[in-house]
Design an enzyme around this catalytic site. Structure first.
Site, mmCIF file in Angstrom:
data_model
loop_
_atom_site.group_PDB
_atom_site.id
_atom_site.type_symbol
_atom_site.label_atom_id
_atom_site.label_comp_id
_atom_site.label_asym_id
_atom_site.label_seq_id
_atom_site.Cartn_x
_atom_site.Cartn_y
_atom_site.Cartn_z
ATOM 1 C CB SER A 31 -0.916 0.038 1.234
ATOM 2 O OG SER A 31 -1.674 1.240 1.262
ATOM 3 N N GLY B 131 7.278 0.402 4.734
ATOM 4 C CA GLY B 131 8.177 -0.229 3.771
ATOM 5 C C GLY B 131 7.921 0.213 2.347
ATOM 6 C CB CYS B 132 4.816 0.759 0.444
ATOM 7 S SG CYS B 132 4.146 -0.891 0.729
ATOM 8 C CG ASP B 133 5.451 5.546 2.552
ATOM 9 O OD1 ASP B 133 4.697 5.211 1.612
ATOM 10 O OD2 ASP B 133 5.043 6.049 3.612
ATOM 11 C CB ALA C 154 7.773 4.690 -3.451
#
Length: 205
Positions: free
Chosen positions: A69, A74-76, A79
């Site tokens: 998401s 972790g996704c931030d 990215a």
């Protein structure tokens, strides 16, 4: 509880207690497999467009990275790391596309956010999970009370963090899985970059 969600909870991202079973699916598609083609609504620098894997492969290898998401720990990091290394992927002739179950509205914001995608590469919406399923990835259903780092409710499912490096012939040459291989989000970027650089140099992935 799924390991990805445990990680989100420990990072202070998920604010609700989650308790549900993980669906059982076959392992993610591996090297040597033909990458399933897909088109999807995507966003680049806050503007929506239709992404086509087939069209992207005409330019060179493609790094397709699935993540749980936007606006979660972790996704931030992932990215931001992809954005910081975008020029190196360009030099290797590789396209980056992120895929999650986020709505296109959430992705329009995320793709333009200078702290994350920074307008440097697109992210696609797989709202139904159909693309993830075609790559044999596991997903977790949406849960009530889950919020992102901004305190905004997350009303979509989570796709397991997995990166596929696909050569220009449409074959998967590498599969990087956080769950199976215990790979940190930043390492998805570092490892996929090394692979496309090897492809550019005519070396084995």
């Amino acid at each position: 509880m799924n390991k990805q969600l445990i990680g989100l909870v420990s990072a202070g991202v998920v604010t609700a207690a989650l308790s549900f079973a993980t669906p059982t699916l076959a392992a993610a598609l591996g090297p040597g497999t033909a990458a399933p083609d897909f088109t999807a609504q995507a966003s680049l620098a806050g503007k929506a467009f239709t992404f086509s894997l087939k069209d992207a492969l005409k330019k060179g290898p493609v790094v397709v990275y699935f993540y749980p998401s936007a606006y979660t720990g972790g996704c931030d990091i992932e990215a931001h790391t992809f954005a910081s290394n975008k020029e190196k992927f360009d030099t290797a002739g590789a396209t980056i596309i992120g895929v999650s179950e986020d709505s296109i509205q959430r992705l329009n914001t995320f793709s333009a956010d200078p702290k994350y995608c920074a307008g440097k590469f697109p992210v696609a919406s797989d709202a139904t999970g159909k693309i993830a399923t075609s790559y044999s990835l596991k997903t977790e259903a949406a849960q009530a009370g889950v919020t992102d780092v901004r305190g905004v409710a997350i009303d979509h499912g989570f796709i397991e963090r997995t990166t596929f490096v696909i050569d220009r012939d449409g074959k998967i040459v590498a599969t990087l899985s956080s769950e199976a291989d215990h790979i940190h989000p930043e390492d998805h970027v570092k490892k996929s970059l090394a692979i496309v650089q090897n492809l550019k140099a005519g070396k084995a992935p």
